[in-house]
Design an enzyme around this catalytic site. Sequence first.
Site, PDB file in Angstrom:
ATOM      1  N   PRO A 148      36.227   1.107  -7.903  1.00  0.00           N
ATOM      2  CA  PRO A 148      35.250   1.557  -6.957  1.00  0.00           C
ATOM      3  C   PRO A 148      34.207   0.447  -6.368  1.00  0.00           C
ATOM      4  CG  PRO A 148      35.762   2.919  -8.384  1.00  0.00           C
ATOM      5  CD  PRO A 148      36.437   1.763  -8.848  1.00  0.00           C
ATOM      6  N   GLU A 149      33.782   0.225  -5.456  1.00  0.00           N
ATOM      7  CA  GLU A 149      32.996  -0.766  -4.910  1.00  0.00           C
ATOM      8  C   GLU A 149      31.351  -0.503  -4.977  1.00  0.00           C
ATOM      9  OE1 GLU A 149      34.183  -2.600  -1.056  1.00  0.00           O
ATOM     10  OE2 GLU A 149      36.331  -2.003  -1.373  1.00  0.00           O
ATOM     11  N   LYS A 198      29.461  -3.777  -9.367  1.00  0.00           N
ATOM     12  CA  LYS A 198      30.508  -2.762  -9.770  1.00  0.00           C
ATOM     13  C   LYS A 198      30.390  -2.033 -10.930  1.00  0.00           C
ATOM     14  CE  LYS A 198      33.596  -4.824  -6.591  1.00  0.00           C
ATOM     15  NZ  LYS A 198      34.963  -5.570  -6.394  1.00  0.00           N
TER      16      LYS A 198
END
Length: 328
Positions: A2-3, A50
């Site tokens: 996930p960013e 992140k």
Amino acid sequence: MPEGPSVRKFHHLVSPFVGQQVVKTGGSSKKMNPAGFQSLWLQDTQVHGKKLFLRFDPDEEIVSPGNNPLSEPLQKEWKEEAGHHQEVSDQSSLSPGGDDAVPSGDDGLQCLWGDTPAGGAERWLQVSFGLFGSVWVNEFSRAKRANKRGDWRDPVPRLVLHFGGGGFLAFYNCQMVWSSSSPVVRPTSDILSEKFHRGQALEALGREQPVCYTLLDQRYFSGLGNIIKNEALFRAGIHPLSPGSLLGLPRLEALVDHVVAFSAGWLRGKFQGRQQHTQIYQKEWCPAGHRVVKEALGPPGGFRRLTWWCPRCQPRLSLDEPEQVQPS
């Protein structure tokens, strides 16, 4: 992985549990015993790039709100979307060449971490999300498709924390390590921070290496992942393998602008329940109708990530033809 925008949303989902005690635990983690969270109080949560940070203490105390990593307009959207309780992984996790490893760099963090809580009352948990990593609130993730064997098995959470207020958090596909000291972060490298240092980012982009490598360097673009990389480069009209030293300052400034704008827009969309629209990522044709090229790119000996670009809209500069700067 996930960013930045997704991890900010995870932070938002966890925040309402600050000030509550863990009354029951579960999960499949073998490296970190879930039972070790029993009776601890969640006292703070922070986000950087992140990574998500959770502070647990053995005793209850009155906690004042910490530094909110979002700007005032986004804080308002937090409250407006407080009823939204679940978060799924980024589109990048759907691709085998997605952003499944942390790029080179220290991510703007300075701290010593371990597998078990160190001595002392204050305990910080660093959570790094992997492929399909996510946080769910008051419900568990369900299988959306059959696995390779044809089984419809629901994902197994790595950690489940039930709180005294009646709700629970479920963490999926993540790595967790303990620290006895608070994380020392550099918000100047976080692309979603109001303190993001554009000058520092521009200096890094101006190096001789391809700009697509620099964009994923978390020392300068913490929170930036494969989706943001592809979209920002396309919108700026820059070939991924263009050395930054051949690009003029206006082009590099435009690239940074697109990084910040796309990331902030993605985050706003998450709180408004909108799916992020991409123009080049995982596309076969660009918006202008040109065939898109897909290739795994990365520094020699480093991680390679699938990269999409349009040869027509993003022409590559040759080493003997640097971009000409227009006179003012």
